[in-house]
Write a protein that holds these residues in place. Sequence first.
Motif, PDB file in Angstrom:
ATOM      1  N   ASP A   1     -90.280   2.911 -24.906  1.00 53.75           N
ATOM      2  CA  ASP A   1     -90.311   3.334 -23.467  1.00 53.75           C
ATOM      3  C   ASP A   1     -89.389   4.683 -23.292  1.00 53.75           C
ATOM      4  O   ASP A   1     -89.605   5.607 -22.371  1.00 53.75           O
ATOM      5  CB  ASP A   1     -89.265   2.299 -22.869  1.00 53.75           C
ATOM      6  N   GLY A   2     -88.421   4.939 -24.219  1.00 49.59           N
ATOM      7  CA  GLY A   2     -87.838   6.188 -24.350  1.00 49.59           C
ATOM      8  C   GLY A   2     -88.765   7.586 -24.446  1.00 49.59           C
ATOM      9  O   GLY A   2     -88.288   8.442 -24.011  1.00 49.59           O
ATOM     10  N   GLY A   3     -89.800   7.383 -25.491  1.00 55.69           N
ATOM     11  CA  GLY A   3     -90.739   8.284 -25.619  1.00 55.69           C
ATOM     12  C   GLY A   3     -91.163   8.620 -24.452  1.00 55.69           C
ATOM     13  O   GLY A   3     -91.751   9.745 -24.000  1.00 55.69           O
ATOM     14  N   ARG A   4     -91.826   7.506 -23.770  1.00 51.76           N
ATOM     15  CA  ARG A   4     -92.625   7.783 -22.399  1.00 51.76           C
ATOM     16  C   ARG A   4     -91.710   8.512 -21.274  1.00 51.76           C
ATOM     17  O   ARG A   4     -92.220   9.530 -20.703  1.00 51.76           O
ATOM     18  CB  ARG A   4     -93.272   6.549 -22.092  1.00 51.76           C
ATOM     19  N   ASP A   5     -90.424   7.786 -21.314  1.00 51.15           N
ATOM     20  CA  ASP A   5     -89.665   8.314 -20.141  1.00 51.15           C
ATOM     21  C   ASP A   5     -89.123   9.848 -20.436  1.00 51.15           C
ATOM     22  O   ASP A   5     -88.411  10.449 -19.586  1.00 51.15           O
ATOM     23  CB  ASP A   5     -88.418   7.483 -19.894  1.00 51.15           C
ATOM     24  N   ALA A   6     -89.419  10.225 -21.690  1.00 51.42           N
ATOM     25  CA  ALA A   6     -88.854  11.736 -22.062  1.00 51.42           C
ATOM     26  C   ALA A   6     -90.279  12.601 -21.778  1.00 51.42           C
ATOM     27  O   ALA A   6     -90.080  13.878 -21.517  1.00 51.42           O
ATOM     28  CB  ALA A   6     -88.346  11.814 -23.338  1.00 51.42           C
ATOM     29  N   GLU A   7     -91.476  12.012 -22.218  1.00 50.46           N
ATOM     30  CA  GLU A   7     -92.570  12.883 -22.133  1.00 50.46           C
ATOM     31  C   GLU A   7     -92.935  13.145 -20.616  1.00 50.46           C
ATOM     32  O   GLU A   7     -93.577  14.283 -20.500  1.00 50.46           O
ATOM     33  CB  GLU A   7     -93.801  12.232 -22.926  1.00 50.46           C
ATOM     34  N   VAL A   8     -92.825  12.226 -19.775  1.00 46.44           N
ATOM     35  CA  VAL A   8     -93.355  12.476 -18.487  1.00 46.44           C
ATOM     36  C   VAL A   8     -92.225  13.658 -17.971  1.00 46.44           C
ATOM     37  O   VAL A   8     -93.085  14.465 -17.359  1.00 46.44           O
ATOM     38  CB  VAL A   8     -93.353  11.139 -17.416  1.00 46.44           C
ATOM     39  N   PRO A   9     -91.271  13.629 -17.870  1.00 49.88           N
ATOM     40  CA  PRO A   9     -90.450  14.667 -17.274  1.00 49.88           C
ATOM     41  C   PRO A   9     -90.638  15.993 -18.068  1.00 49.88           C
ATOM     42  O   PRO A   9     -90.656  17.092 -17.544  1.00 49.88           O
ATOM     43  CB  PRO A   9     -89.241  14.419 -17.333  1.00 49.88           C
ATOM     44  N   ARG A  10     -90.976  15.935 -19.429  1.00 49.78           N
ATOM     45  CA  ARG A  10     -91.335  17.174 -19.977  1.00 49.78           C
ATOM     46  C   ARG A  10     -92.592  17.787 -19.428  1.00 49.78           C
ATOM     47  O   ARG A  10     -92.812  19.024 -19.321  1.00 49.78           O
ATOM     48  CB  ARG A  10     -91.780  16.892 -21.591  1.00 49.78           C
ATOM     49  N   GLU A  11     -93.607  16.914 -19.183  1.00 47.01           N
ATOM     50  CA  GLU A  11     -94.662  17.409 -18.523  1.00 47.01           C
ATOM     51  C   GLU A  11     -94.538  17.687 -17.126  1.00 47.01           C
ATOM     52  O   GLU A  11     -95.175  18.950 -16.559  1.00 47.01           O
ATOM     53  CB  GLU A  11     -96.021  16.325 -18.737  1.00 47.01           C
ATOM     54  N   VAL A  12     -93.566  17.438 -16.405  1.00 42.28           N
ATOM     55  CA  VAL A  12     -93.293  17.624 -14.965  1.00 42.28           C
ATOM     56  C   VAL A  12     -92.689  19.272 -15.059  1.00 42.28           C
ATOM     57  O   VAL A  12     -93.055  19.998 -14.522  1.00 42.28           O
ATOM     58  CB  VAL A  12     -92.247  16.613 -14.498  1.00 42.28           C
ATOM     59  N   HIS A  13     -91.996  19.252 -16.033  1.00 45.52           N
ATOM     60  CA  HIS A  13     -91.284  20.510 -16.287  1.00 45.52           C
ATOM     61  C   HIS A  13     -92.170  21.741 -16.843  1.00 45.52           C
ATOM     62  O   HIS A  13     -92.189  22.933 -16.267  1.00 45.52           O
ATOM     63  CB  HIS A  13     -89.850  20.295 -17.494  1.00 45.52           C
ATOM     64  N   ALA A  14     -93.000  21.228 -17.454  1.00 43.57           N
ATOM     65  CA  ALA A  14     -94.054  22.364 -18.166  1.00 43.57           C
ATOM     66  C   ALA A  14     -94.920  22.534 -16.964  1.00 43.57           C
ATOM     67  O   ALA A  14     -95.324  23.785 -17.018  1.00 43.57           O
ATOM     68  CB  ALA A  14     -94.897  21.708 -19.406  1.00 43.57           C
ATOM     69  N   ALA A  15     -95.461  21.779 -16.285  1.00 42.65           N
ATOM     70  CA  ALA A  15     -96.425  22.080 -15.353  1.00 42.65           C
ATOM     71  C   ALA A  15     -95.891  22.509 -13.980  1.00 42.65           C
ATOM     72  O   ALA A  15     -96.384  23.167 -13.086  1.00 42.65           O
ATOM     73  CB  ALA A  15     -97.344  20.822 -14.819  1.00 42.65           C
ATOM     74  N   GLY A  16     -94.559  22.365 -13.628  1.00 37.12           N
ATOM     75  CA  GLY A  16     -93.737  22.639 -12.399  1.00 37.12           C
ATOM     76  C   GLY A  16     -94.544  21.753 -11.265  1.00 37.12           C
ATOM     77  O   GLY A  16     -94.298  22.029  -9.980  1.00 37.12           O
TER      78      GLY A  16
END
Length: 225
Positions: A1-16
């Motif tokens: 869960d920790g990996g997923r909940d870090a990856e989703v916001p990473r993609e939010v940040h990357a894509a804007g």
Amino acid sequence: DGGRDAEVPREVHAAGDYVIPRQNGLVCLEKPPLAYWLVAGSFRLFGETEGAARLPGKLATAGTMLALFLFARRRAGERAGALAALFFGGSLLGFGLARIVLIDPLLTAAQTSAVLAFAALAEADAGSRRASRVPVIVFAVSAAAAVLLKGLVGVVLPGGAIVLWSFVTGRWGPFRRLAAPLPAVVFLALAVPWHVAAALREPQFLSFYFVHEHFDRFLRPDHKR
């Protein structure tokens, strides 16, 4: 869960794209986006590191401790406030979840704030009505944050407790003040816009998010829980 909940916001940040969260490029609408927004904001400020990913959860846990301290200190003294904060922050679950990238410590902070605000409102309602204005607004903001963190559970849990308390005590005044126009407008203004934006972007959002994620999870064995 920790990996997923870090990856989703990473993609939010990357894509804007702060409306439709994605995981590995795929639409991810199982949960509302507030937790993702907070971690994405931390990435923006401090870089895409483990520490930045975990920072919002740690701050939320510290905020919960502070809220418990202030609430208990005002009613039972400095020692009671300190013990309330330490019992929560030093518990295995409270301490452990603060160190994992999860929605739960953020949801705990929001719902604790809502419950303590209602307790303060109940006290103010028995005395000066003027003193109840701040707790009403704090409750509305906290409930909206909880909904944007984990959906309808954000209002079902504190709301259910409040209705039960009102029924048992026969005191419906505080509940009626929460249902007044001002807190209702504050809550809706904060909680609704993202849901509308997501529904406009993704035609299947309403059926998937509200029906599948909120009701099927409890009523059907799809998730084997």
